[in-house]
Design an enzyme around this catalytic site. Sequence first.
Site, PDB file in Angstrom:
ATOM      1  CE  LYS A 163      -4.185  -1.877   0.410  1.00 35.30           C
ATOM      2  NZ  LYS A 163      -5.256  -1.617  -0.574  1.00 35.30           N
ATOM      3  CG  ASP A 188      -4.082  -0.602  -3.854  1.00 34.28           C
ATOM      4  OD1 ASP A 188      -4.445   0.416  -4.477  1.00 34.28           O
ATOM      5  OD2 ASP A 188      -4.883  -1.397  -3.324  1.00 34.28           O
ATOM      6  CD  GLU A 213      -5.035  -2.857  -6.361  1.00 30.86           C
ATOM      7  OE1 GLU A 213      -4.089  -3.635  -6.132  1.00 30.86           O
ATOM      8  OE2 GLU A 213      -6.136  -2.951  -5.802  1.00 30.86           O
TER       9      GLU A 213
HETATM   10 MG    MG Z   1      -6.918  -1.907  -4.144  1.00 34.17          MG
END
Ligand code: MG
Length: 368
Positions: A163, A188, A213
Amino acid sequence: MRIERVTLTEIRLPLNFRFETSFGVTRERRILLVRLVADGVEGVGECVAGESPGFSYETVDTAWLVLQDTLVPAVLGQEIATPAELLGRLGTVRGHNMAKAALETAFWDAQARAAGLPLWQLLGGVRRAVPVGVSIGIQPSPAATVAEVDRFLAEGYQRVKLKIKPGWDLEVVRAVRERHPRVALTVDGNSAYTLADLPTFRELDRFQLDYIEQPLAPDDLHDHATLQAHLVTPICLDESIRSPADTRKALATGAARVINVKIGRVGGLLPARQVHDVAQAFGVPVWCGGMLEAGVGRAFNIALATLPGFTLPGDTASASRYWKRDIVHEALEAAEGWMPVPGGPGSGVHVDWEYVARLTARTETLGP
Ligand code: MG
């Protein structure tokens, strides 16, 4: 099948760890379970809406309200033959896909159990184990992230997703890439960036990521297409994909080259399968995303990922990563990066209702 009764139950399930994304931090999941009885057969769905409106405008509370006041009354007492017919009856309700999916998956489960068939087979799945990766939230430091990555790679996970958010991107990706030059790595952004961040994406483009992403706003296919044209790394869309039609538009305009499929985000297993079909028609790979699901939602994700186009590892990591004790009797545990598909009719899992009763914050039965 005639839908006789639907019970909504909200539970509080503490996470094993603190999960931080660009939206914020989750320590405890509030989860809404939908228990549907049709022709005497029970099916259970899990609503993946979050505690707050970050990933989506939906929350546990909005899902509860719309299920109680609108969605369940639209199907209660009705004779419904297929998931398509069920979704058709919910068709006048705009949005609220996670609430719809909770009801629709419960219906699939009941239907598969009534037919004595595993759900993955009913869906048209082709594999008995699905490839899985792990999603690592924002950590206190790049070194802490590398330690997490080491731990999960030792467990055999096939792909690592980090992330990221502005200020927490290049340094952490560089640290992980230096340590693991060949591991399948993705990031992401959860819509935390804009086109003004193009220099950052050009840098990320040098790390041989499998995909980036959802870097930009959920409603902005145009900017995603512009960004994609500047990058070698494929863009994968998550939040932007709310339907099979969104998938077609995203792929036709070059806004993405990979699609993350989430049952809740697209409003059920049937539309999720249609998203898969559209992507297949474009020759684009898909994978199954995660929403910090407990055992019921995790089992649906696994069933979906048995479809042939799910060629990239999904986020369906072992339940024990998330929960000290899951709400189903079956242990959904990956081994060497493969999650076995539960056997048996329906979703293949059985809810531990005794345990659920202890976690319950509220419950309400609609119907006789
Ligand atoms: Mg996602």
